[in-house]
Design a protein around this motif. Structure first.
Motif, PDB file in Angstrom:
ATOM      1  N   GLU A  70       0.861  -1.176   0.000  1.00 21.83           N
ATOM      2  CA  GLU A  70       0.000   0.000   0.000  1.00 21.83           C
ATOM      3  C   GLU A  70       0.902   1.233   0.000  1.00 21.83           C
ATOM      4  N   VAL A  71       0.678   2.104  -1.007  1.00 25.91           N
ATOM      5  CA  VAL A  71       1.547   3.267  -1.167  1.00 25.91           C
ATOM      6  C   VAL A  71       0.751   4.535  -0.858  1.00 25.91           C
ATOM      7  N   LYS A  72       1.333   5.374  -0.007  1.00 26.75           N
ATOM      8  CA  LYS A  72       0.693   6.636   0.377  1.00 26.75           C
ATOM      9  C   LYS A  72       1.069   7.736  -0.606  1.00 26.75           C
ATOM     10  N   GLY A  73       0.071   8.533  -0.989  1.00 25.95           N
ATOM     11  CA  GLY A  73       0.294   9.622  -1.919  1.00 25.95           C
ATOM     12  C   GLY A  73       0.023  10.977  -1.292  1.00 25.95           C
ATOM     13  N   PRO A  74      -0.338  11.977  -2.101  1.00 27.28           N
ATOM     14  CA  PRO A  74      -0.581  13.320  -1.574  1.00 27.28           C
ATOM     15  C   PRO A  74      -1.867  13.382  -0.746  1.00 27.28           C
ATOM     16  N   ALA A  75      -2.006  14.453  -0.003  1.00 28.07           N
ATOM     17  CA  ALA A  75      -3.230  14.666   0.782  1.00 28.07           C
ATOM     18  C   ALA A  75      -4.421  14.827  -0.164  1.00 28.07           C
ATOM     19  N   ILE A  91      -2.875  12.424 -10.609  1.00 27.89           N
ATOM     20  CA  ILE A  91      -2.668  11.662 -11.843  1.00 27.89           C
ATOM     21  C   ILE A  91      -1.207  11.239 -11.968  1.00 27.89           C
ATOM     22  N   GLY A  92      -0.308  12.169 -11.692  1.00 26.53           N
ATOM     23  CA  GLY A  92       1.124  11.851 -11.770  1.00 26.53           C
ATOM     24  C   GLY A  92       1.525  10.790 -10.767  1.00 26.53           C
ATOM     25  N   PHE A  93       0.958  10.849  -9.555  1.00 24.81           N
ATOM     26  CA  PHE A  93       1.278   9.856  -8.526  1.00 24.81           C
ATOM     27  C   PHE A  93       0.851   8.456  -8.969  1.00 24.81           C
ATOM     28  N   THR A  94      -0.383   8.332  -9.474  1.00 28.58           N
ATOM     29  CA  THR A  94      -0.867   7.002  -9.871  1.00 28.58           C
ATOM     30  C   THR A  94      -0.092   6.474 -11.073  1.00 28.58           C
ATOM     31  N   ARG A  95       0.243   7.366 -11.995  1.00 32.57           N
ATOM     32  CA  ARG A  95       1.017   6.917 -13.160  1.00 32.57           C
ATOM     33  C   ARG A  95       2.375   6.370 -12.708  1.00 32.57           C
ATOM     34  N   GLY A  96       2.971   7.051 -11.767  1.00 33.07           N
ATOM     35  CA  GLY A  96       4.270   6.608 -11.261  1.00 33.07           C
ATOM     36  C   GLY A  96       4.203   5.262 -10.563  1.00 33.07           C
ATOM     37  N   GLN A  97       3.034   4.911 -10.045  1.00 28.84           N
ATOM     38  CA  GLN A  97       2.885   3.634  -9.348  1.00 28.84           C
ATOM     39  C   GLN A  97       2.347   2.538 -10.278  1.00 28.84           C
ATOM     40  N   GLY A  98       2.120   2.887 -11.542  1.00 32.24           N
ATOM     41  CA  GLY A  98       1.638   1.894 -12.498  1.00 32.24           C
ATOM     42  C   GLY A  98       0.159   1.584 -12.353  1.00 32.24           C
ATOM     43  N   VAL A 115      -4.266  10.122  -0.132  1.00 31.11           N
ATOM     44  CA  VAL A 115      -4.452   9.187  -1.235  1.00 31.11           C
ATOM     45  C   VAL A 115      -3.644   7.919  -0.955  1.00 31.11           C
ATOM     46  N   TYR A 116      -4.263   6.765  -1.185  1.00 31.33           N
ATOM     47  CA  TYR A 116      -3.565   5.484  -1.089  1.00 31.33           C
ATOM     48  C   TYR A 116      -3.914   4.638  -2.303  1.00 31.33           C
ATOM     49  N   VAL A 117      -2.945   3.837  -2.777  1.00 26.58           N
ATOM     50  CA  VAL A 117      -3.216   2.867  -3.829  1.00 26.58           C
ATOM     51  C   VAL A 117      -2.559   1.551  -3.447  1.00 26.58           C
ATOM     52  N   ASP A 118      -3.175   0.462  -3.854  1.00 26.95           N
ATOM     53  CA  ASP A 118      -2.578  -0.857  -3.679  1.00 26.95           C
ATOM     54  C   ASP A 118      -1.745  -1.167  -4.919  1.00 26.95           C
ATOM     55  N   LYS A 119      -0.476  -1.488  -4.677  1.00 27.34           N
ATOM     56  CA  LYS A 119       0.454  -1.674  -5.790  1.00 27.34           C
ATOM     57  C   LYS A 119       0.978  -3.103  -5.797  1.00 27.34           C
ATOM     58  N   HIS A 120       0.945  -3.728  -6.943  1.00 32.37           N
ATOM     59  CA  HIS A 120       1.508  -5.070  -7.115  1.00 32.37           C
ATOM     60  C   HIS A 120       2.785  -4.947  -7.939  1.00 32.37           C
TER      61      HIS A 120
END
Length: 690
Positions: A70-75, A91-98, A115-120
């Motif tokens: 789980e990757v933390k991004g901007p507020a 948008i830039g954060f998610t692109r960087g995480q694929g 912001v959080y995204v699950d990254k594999h």
């Protein structure tokens, strides 16, 4: 699926002393790289010869493990505008995480949504990871490095070939113009080119081409060969481990052989013969069963047994030439008196900023007498010490030491005895160099020990006085080793010396003797104290004492090396006592309050000003300690620890900072006397008690 991987770096011959450290460095760097890249393995086997460093890695994983994180991004307030539209930051954060913005979730952290995204992350293949080993290799460093051809890259020696085999597949990478392959090379003269089919073929394939790549196996073979020759001739051979290591790192296919020299050279001191064989020719010397040196040696050839008699004769000729030189110098040196050699020292520079070796000896003579007197030397011991300090560097101007620098001190003792000096003086001449390494042997005699102390301390004082103080790793005159030698000698002899007290007396004594240097030694007392304290710290760290105990011992007002070390040993011995915490807390409370007292105050305590029984009780106990002090630091600790109940009651009964100035000062004086007693234990405020 697991793999076996072979990495070999082929180079031009490396110096013997860098072979073992180099393979250890490569092993560590590769281990660290694989760990960093999350590639598991079972074992790494090292191989090293003068021409190669190699690692055989077994049980190597097929790939990195996949990662779900789980990757933390901007507020959230940055990721979305007021209408809920995604910002460029999101948008830039998610692109960087694929991933895409559709994968975003929000979570609160300390009252703010982020912001959080699950990254594999899929694990990379081991094939891809291993290509990065070129950077690992190119990052290596060595004591001596060189460039070659037109390249700017530096390595221990020019790289001639690279092997990188994962099972039976070549892992492609390059260093400069050398590309990995499966081709290695056997012995330079006996072997040929080797095409490796698989990584596991390595050791056996090289052995077929006269290379024993396993350094432990090679060393064992050398040891066995030497033992066999010694047994055949009924010799006693000292297989020096350092020499064995050096010889092992000079050969790829060892064959031991024996040779000899003319018995006429046995008139030379054993030390000369052994130095010629061991240090200069890397021969193993032989003794008979009674311990007498024989005119025989054992050496090791990098090759097979063909024409071994010719090899032995060649080595004998080289040794004979060196022994002939030694015999000449030995005979010529005895034609000159010690006084003449000492006179020559006036023209031998110790250092251009400090003066001649003769001038140094004059200062050491004064310093040695000061130390010997403080240690209660007898008149005879002081006489021997004076004579030794007046001549102890004389052998530096002899022909033998000029040719065989390793024998300085050793030849001084030999020539001193030949010139009629007594045994104590001659022994001190040899021992003043000791210890010659950080953990080397110490002087045995009292006279030699004091001369060694005086010589080392004078060097430190002189170099510090002219501003040549070691910094970082720069210590060209080995002053750290000399200071550590001082600490070890004093501790070994259990001599109670305050070296800082000696310095002002030394300056006065040198002036009286007319041997004062052109520089001022009085200005460096504090720096020299700190320098020697750091060496005491090193000695205490070697005993595995707790960091705070070491700091307590060396940061106190105690300048007696033996007492400092005994204080650390005492605190370490009692640190697990049931009353340790309470005792130290009571004493440090005393220290904190006593620090408010006038340092120059008269510490007389007036019992007429007492207002509680605990004041008299504490005074009685402190007076008893002062009147009959303990004979050891451990005894002092136990006396002070015994004050704890009384100190606790004292603070319960009394307000130290009383409104009555006389009462206040009386109590401060009482606590200050306790504080002074603790000084032999060090600065107890540094202790950590829980």
């Amino acid at each position: 699926m697991s793999h076996t991987f072979l990495l070999e770096i082929g180079v031009e011959e490396m110096p013997a002393h860098v072979v073992s450290p180099s393979i250890k460095q490569l092993d560590k760097r590769v281990r660290d790289y694989l760990k960093e890249q999350r590639i598991s393995f079972d074992d790494i086997q090292e191989f090293a010869t003068p021409r190669r460093m190699a690692l055989l890695i077994s049980g190597l994983a097929d790939k990195q493990p996949d990662i779900d994180e789980e990757v933390k991004g901007p507020a959230k307030k940055i990721a979305q505008d007021a209408e809920g539209n995604w910002s460029k930051a999101a948008i830039g954060f998610t692109r960087g995480q694929g991933v895409t913005v559709d994968d975003i979730t929000f979570k609160e952290l300390k009252g703010v949504e982020y912001v959080y995204v699950d990254k594999h992350v899929a694990g990379q293949s081991v094939n891809d990871i291993l290509t990065g080993l070129n950077d690992v290799i190119m990052a290596m460093n060595f004591p001596t490095m060189m460039k070659w051809s037109t390249h700017k890259f530096e390595f221990v020696r020019p790289i001639k070939w690279l092997v990188a085999l994962l099972d039976d597949q070549v892992i492609p990478f390059s260093i400069l113009d050398v590309t990995t392959g499966r081709q290695t090379f056997g012995h330079r003269f006996l072997g040929g080119t080797v095409e490796l089919s698989t990584a596991t073929d390595y050791e056996a394939a090289l052995e077929d081409e006269y290379v024993i790549a396993n350094q432990d196996k090679r060393k064992g073979l050398i040891r066995d060969q030497i033992t066999q020759i010694a047994d055949e001739h009924q010799w006693v051979v000292d297989i020096d481990e350092d020499l064995l290591e050096e010889v092992n790192n000079l050969v790829e296919w060892p064959t031991a052989f024996n040779g000899g020299f003319d018995e006429q050279y046995l008139v030379l001191p054993d030390e000369v013969l052994i130095t010629s064989m061991k240090e200069h020719q890397r021969f193993f010397y032989a003794r008979d069963q009674a311990g007498k040196l024989l005119p025989d040696f054992i050496s090791v050839r990098n090759g097979n047994a063909e024409h071994l008699a010719n090899v032995a004769r060649g080595n004998e000729r080289v040794l004979t030439a060196r022994l002939e030189d030694a015999k000449f110098f030995y005979e010529e040196d005895q034609q000159v008196t010690i006084e003449q050699y000492v006179e020559r020292l006036k023209n031998v520079a110790f250092h251009d900023k400090i003066g001649s070796m003769y001038e140094k000896m004059q200062r050491v003579t004064v310093l040695a007498q000061l130390i010997g007197t403080k240690l209660g030397f007898t008149a005879a011991e002081l006489t021997d010490l004076k004579r030794a300090s007046e001549i102890y560097k004389f052998d530096l101007t002899t022909g033998m030491v000029g040719e065989f620098a390793e024998l300085q001190g050793v030849m001084g003792e030999k020539y001193a005895l030949l010139n009629g000096e007594n045994a104590a003086v001659a022994q001190a001449v040899r021992e003043h160099y000791m210890p010659i390494s950080a953990e080397g042997a110490l002087p045995d005699s009292k006279v030699g020990s004091v001369l060694a102390l005086a010589d080392k301390l004078e060097s430190i004082l002189s170099f510090f006085s002219v501003g040549m103080i070691p910094s970082g790793s720069n210590d060209p005159y080995a002053l750290r080793r000399q200071a550590y030698g001082i600490v070890r000698i004093v501790a070994d002899k259990q001599w109670h010396l305050d070296l800082l007290d000696i310095e002002p007396e030394l300056v006065i004594a040198m002036t009286a003797a007319g041997v004062s240097p052109a520089f001022d030694m009085t200005k460096v007392t504090s720096d020299v104290h700190s320098f020697i304290s750091e060496r005491i710290r090193l000695a205490l760290d070697g005993k595995k004492y707790r960091h705070d105990i070491v700091e307590t011992a060396i940061s106190g007002k105690q300048n007696d090396i033996v007492n400092v070390m005994e204080a650390a040993a005492t605190l370490d011995a009692h640190k697990d006592d049931a009353n340790f915490k309470d005792s130290i807390e009571a004493l440090t409370r005393v220290l904190r309050i006593a620090d408010k007292n006038d340092a120059d105050a008269n510490l007389a305590v007036d019992a007429a000003l007492f207002q509680a029984p605990s004041e008299q009780q504490l005074l009685d106990q402190v007076t008893a300690i002062e009147t009959k002090p303990a004979e050891t630091i451990d005894g002092l600790y136990q006396q002070l620890a015994g004050l704890q109940p009384t100190i606790a009651q004292y603070f319960e009964d009394n307000m130290i900072m009383d409104k009555d100035e006389q009462v206040k000062n009386n109590r401060l004086h009482q606590l200050t006397r306790i504080a002074q007693l603790t000084e032999e234990l060090g600065n107890l405020n540094e202790l950590i008690v829980k």
